[in-house]
Design a protein around this motif. Structure first.
Motif, PDB file in Angstrom:
ATOM      1  N   ILE A   2       0.823  -1.202   0.053  1.00 17.36           N
ATOM      2  CA  ILE A   2      -0.110   0.103  -0.114  1.00 17.36           C
ATOM      3  C   ILE A   2       0.842   1.149   0.119  1.00 17.36           C
ATOM      4  O   ILE A   2       0.562   2.294  -0.618  1.00 17.36           O
ATOM      5  CB  ILE A   2      -0.886   0.072   1.324  1.00 17.36           C
ATOM      6  CG1 ILE A   2      -1.884  -1.290   1.237  1.00 17.36           C
ATOM      7  CG2 ILE A   2      -1.796   1.274   1.310  1.00 17.36           C
ATOM      8  CD1 ILE A   2      -2.817  -1.312   0.076  1.00 17.36           C
ATOM      9  N   GLU A   3       1.736   1.150   0.800  1.00 17.73           N
ATOM     10  CA  GLU A   3       2.758   2.294   1.055  1.00 17.73           C
ATOM     11  C   GLU A   3       3.486   2.788  -0.454  1.00 17.73           C
ATOM     12  O   GLU A   3       3.421   4.043  -0.928  1.00 17.73           O
ATOM     13  CB  GLU A   3       3.736   2.176   2.074  1.00 17.73           C
ATOM     14  CG  GLU A   3       3.276   2.170   3.461  1.00 17.73           C
ATOM     15  CD  GLU A   3       4.346   1.826   4.331  1.00 17.73           C
ATOM     16  OE1 GLU A   3       5.336   1.286   3.943  1.00 17.73           O
ATOM     17  OE2 GLU A   3       3.952   2.000   5.819  1.00 17.73           O
TER      18      GLU A   3
ATOM     19  N   ASN B 138       2.773   1.570  -3.641  1.00 16.58           N
ATOM     20  CA  ASN B 138       1.833   1.812  -4.544  1.00 16.58           C
ATOM     21  C   ASN B 138       0.915   3.029  -4.751  1.00 16.58           C
ATOM     22  O   ASN B 138       0.766   3.824  -5.443  1.00 16.58           O
ATOM     23  CB  ASN B 138       0.893   0.519  -4.854  1.00 16.58           C
ATOM     24  CG  ASN B 138       1.934  -0.717  -5.221  1.00 16.58           C
ATOM     25  OD1 ASN B 138       2.824  -0.834  -5.185  1.00 16.58           O
ATOM     26  ND2 ASN B 138       0.985  -1.778  -5.338  1.00 16.58           N
ATOM     27  N   LEU B 139       0.515   3.253  -3.464  1.00 14.22           N
ATOM     28  CA  LEU B 139      -0.607   4.369  -3.331  1.00 14.22           C
ATOM     29  C   LEU B 139       0.168   5.644  -2.809  1.00 14.22           C
ATOM     30  O   LEU B 139       0.063   6.602  -3.420  1.00 14.22           O
ATOM     31  CB  LEU B 139      -1.774   4.053  -2.440  1.00 14.22           C
ATOM     32  CG  LEU B 139      -2.678   4.989  -2.127  1.00 14.22           C
ATOM     33  CD1 LEU B 139      -3.295   5.871  -3.159  1.00 14.22           C
ATOM     34  CD2 LEU B 139      -3.819   4.511  -1.138  1.00 14.22           C
TER      35      LEU B 139
ATOM     36  N   SER C 230      -4.370  -1.083  -3.524  1.00  9.69           N
ATOM     37  CA  SER C 230      -3.704  -0.010  -3.534  1.00  9.69           C
ATOM     38  C   SER C 230      -3.960   0.723  -5.320  1.00  9.69           C
ATOM     39  O   SER C 230      -3.929   1.830  -5.390  1.00  9.69           O
ATOM     40  CB  SER C 230      -2.158  -0.330  -3.460  1.00  9.69           C
ATOM     41  OG  SER C 230      -1.706  -1.362  -4.787  1.00  9.69           O
TER      42      SER C 230
END
Length: 296
Positions: free
Chosen positions: A112-113, A115-116, A158
């Motif tokens: 998540i960190e 990719n987003l 993400s």
């Protein structure tokens, strides 16, 4: 068209996750169209190898896209050494697969960190330059942005997030004539995808998709389509083109996927026990080892 100058000629283009795979392929396409390219990633030696194969001017910067201060410093250095960016492609990404309940929380969060949050940090770092050049920001998304799949919860979350982020950013910047596009990709021939096929959980997932959706496309073919979108400042680009049709039926996709999964997942798990894969591909392995690579 042969003999026609690209609108990217002489412009500065930035690509994150440029050390390998789709990122490296897009860098080559940009350079062949006359752009001056800034390669961003977390493996300096691999970035340099890509840079040294390019036909035009290029420089590389080693930085983690989730490092706000680091990305701000790189953006400033790009402006000072190459000029203000006219194109920024947020491509850096990680993936992992397996049942959510058994996934490692830190690995899930890292996807998540990068990719987003990493995409948002990239946009924030380069927005002053894109405003000055009335440039174009291309967010690399996925079919997973449109229809989520089981065993890929972090990746799907993400990619749905970056799609929404890009839509919001486009609306905010439209009056400033800064373009924002979304690149929707299916399976692309990168080491991340080749690694995925080594894990039963993801190999079976792809094998049970409809025939067109399971096909793997060459990175260079996908890169060419993404760079053409940058030339045209497209709001959306699909690779392959048939992905556009999924937008029409996206509301129907979750119940269909759920119904198929309810029937198929228990059967497949009996045949091949599903386990968490960890981060996929060479970039994922480097990240897990502490190198924090996130090259898509």
């Amino acid at each position: 068209m042969a003999g026609t100058a690209s609108p990217l000629e002489g412009r500065v283009a930035v690509v994150t996750g440029a050390a390998r795979g789709l990122g490296a392929a897009m860098v080559r396409e940009l350079a062949e169209r006359g752009a001056t390219v800034a390669l961003i990633g977390r493996e300096e030696s691999t970035l340099a190898q890509v840079r040294d194969t390019l036909p035009g001017p290029a420089r590389c910067w080693e930085v983690d896209v989730t490092d706000e201060a680091g990305m701000a410093a790189v953006a400033d250095d790009v402006r000072k050494t190459l000029g203000p960016a006219s194109v920024v492609i947020a491509n850096a990404g990680l993936a992992e697969g397996g049942p959510f309940a058994e996934s490692d929380p830190a690995t899930w969060r890292r996807v998540i960190e990068v990719n987003l949050i990493g995409s948002a940090i990239t946009a924030r770092a380069f927005l002053p330059q894109l405003r000055a050049t009335r440039g174009y920001f291309l967010q690399i998304a996925s079919l997973a942005s449109i229809g989520a799949a089981p065993m890929m919860s972090a990746y799907c979350a993400s990619k749905a997030g970056v799609e929404s982020f890009a839509h919001a950013l486009r609306a905010e910047l439209a009056h400033e004539r800064v373009g924002v596009g979304i690149g929707y990709l299916n399976w692309t021939d990168t080491d991340m995808i080749r690694d995925a096929d080594q894990h039963p959980v993801l190999r079976e997932l792809r094998a049970h998709m409809p025939r067109p959706a399971r096909k793997v496309y060459p990175a260079r073919t996908v890169a060419r389509r993404m760079v053409r979108a940058a030339e045209r400042r497209s709001a959306a680009v699909y690779a392959p083109g048939w992905l556009r049709a999924t937008q029409v039926v996206r509301a129907a996709m979750p119940p269909v996927v759920t119904a198929l999964s309810k029937r198929e997942v228990p059967r497949l798990e009996r045949e091949a026990h599903f386990e968490a894969t960890g981060l996929l591909g060479a970039g994922g392995r480097a990240d897990a080892a502490g190198g924090r690579s996130a090259d898509g």
